[in-house]
Scaffold this active site. Sequence first.
Site, PDB file in Angstrom:
ATOM      1  N   PHE A 130     -26.582 -25.077  33.933  1.00  0.00           N
ATOM      2  CA  PHE A 130     -25.701 -26.196  34.262  1.00  0.00           C
ATOM      3  C   PHE A 130     -24.519 -25.666  35.089  1.00  0.00           C
ATOM      4  CE2 PHE A 130     -22.469 -29.409  33.299  1.00  0.00           C
ATOM      5  CZ  PHE A 130     -23.185 -30.570  33.529  1.00  0.00           C
ATOM      6  N   ASP A 207     -25.964 -22.377  25.323  1.00  0.00           N
ATOM      7  CA  ASP A 207     -25.435 -23.714  25.587  1.00  0.00           C
ATOM      8  C   ASP A 207     -26.447 -24.716  25.012  1.00  0.00           C
ATOM      9  OD1 ASP A 207     -24.801 -26.212  26.675  1.00  0.00           O
ATOM     10  OD2 ASP A 207     -23.978 -25.338  28.510  1.00  0.00           O
ATOM     11  N   TYR A 232     -21.240 -35.866  23.140  1.00  0.00           N
ATOM     12  CA  TYR A 232     -21.316 -37.237  23.691  1.00  0.00           C
ATOM     13  C   TYR A 232     -22.707 -37.566  24.210  1.00  0.00           C
ATOM     14  CZ  TYR A 232     -20.196 -34.363  27.792  1.00  0.00           C
ATOM     15  OH  TYR A 232     -20.173 -33.369  28.740  1.00  0.00           O
ATOM     16  N   LYS A 233     -23.658 -36.623  24.127  1.00  0.00           N
ATOM     17  CA  LYS A 233     -25.014 -36.885  24.602  1.00  0.00           C
ATOM     18  C   LYS A 233     -25.838 -37.428  23.435  1.00  0.00           C
ATOM     19  CE  LYS A 233     -24.457 -33.830  28.512  1.00  0.00           C
ATOM     20  NZ  LYS A 233     -24.498 -32.467  29.024  1.00  0.00           N
ATOM     21  N   ARG A 381     -34.037 -38.360  36.322  1.00  0.00           N
ATOM     22  CA  ARG A 381     -34.127 -37.794  34.979  1.00  0.00           C
ATOM     23  C   ARG A 381     -34.227 -38.939  33.985  1.00  0.00           C
ATOM     24  NH1 ARG A 381     -29.364 -33.885  32.880  1.00  0.00           N
ATOM     25  NH2 ARG A 381     -28.377 -35.921  32.771  1.00  0.00           N
TER      26      ARG A 381
END
Length: 409
Positions: A130, A207, A232-233, A381
């Site tokens: 990322f 991560d 928050y995912k 995605r």
Amino acid sequence: MISFDRMAEAAKDLDETDPLARFRGRFLGSADVVSYLDGNSLGRPPRETDAVMSEFIRQSWGERLIRGWSDGWLDWPRTLGDRLGEIGLGAAAGQVVVADSTTVLLYKLARAALAARPDRREIVLDTDNFPTDRYVLEGIAAECGLALRWVRTDPAAGITVEQVAGAVGPDTALVVFSHAAYRSGYVADAEAITRLAHEAGALILWDLCHSVGVLPVQLDDWGVDLAVGCTYKYLNGGPGSPAFAYVNAHHHAALHQPIQGWLGRADPFGMGPGYVPADGIQRFISGTPPILGMVPLRGALDMLAEAGLPAVRAKSLQLTGFVLDFADAELSRYGVTVASPRDPARRGGHITLRRADFRDITDRLWERGVIPDFRAPDGIRVGLAPLSTSFTEVFAGLSVLRELVCATP
Ligand SMILES: *Cc1c(COP(=O)(O)O)cnc(C)c1O
């Protein structure tokens, strides 16, 4: 046409037999959204969050005021961390804190790890990690005069054990990868890669942003040193909710993070001279915890605990399997390709599909209430949050995608 009808039937059957179906109604819906395929980027709000936030503001903040800190707010980073550790990380108590953002925690833990390996000069990372991970480590390398050793990963796959074996060595101080790749969803063999890093004498930092809350994670059993991730995912903490850091208890005494704030100090309310790190995981905290941002996470974690991670993972595999079947049967003939692993053992919670015009197609999907996200250069995605997503919803979204790709071959 036959197969299209069969996919519609399959979606209905899967919903009818879905043991987690009842959770969907516990999230707020959105009037103009036909199909939400981005719960891996921002999870939906649990319905109860509305009342819980408002109650918190009126009671805990409004009535208790400054007394709230002694009522328990100061412990939230650790108590919420312990709960997350138990439900989603395979981490025994006292090793997880909720604080800061993933970016900031990455910096703090990476610096702490590097300071513990002063005679080694290299950080091993991969080209498809990322962006924030790459940028933070570039910054640290420049700041500390270290070298970055880049592993070239295939964006449609991810980091493999063989690649890591060829990259680590006697000069490796720290190894940093994502457990689930943000583009392809590829799930790295975290246990084997951790072992390789340790055999080379390095520390490892995982991560977990794209795995926490959807994939089984066993940080203690895997012998992981350090990990970070966001809430928050798949954890439905809300936009910008604080991140978490895991530091294996073996390392607490030896690791020193660089942002020496007052709340990471021993006896912070003594307000004494000089920084002396607190014992245990508390030393990885810097300043005042973002209490308001943690309120939604508490209820969302309870919901995840109630559902159970094994059931969540089982549904996640069915959801991604459904997308793969649909892509093979209905989209491949229009030039859409799959850029995610098919092997269930390596498949994360989302599927990336590619076609040259997917940037434009994404805009058209959004106009039609179908919300995936776009990842440059040409990937859509499809994120599939198991607790809040139904199979018929996924079918509805993919049907609009099919309509758009066959209209512009
Ligand atoms: C979402 C995500 C992040 C986000 O970091 P922030 O500091 O919250 O912006 C980091 N790493 C990965 C792999 C992600 O998917």
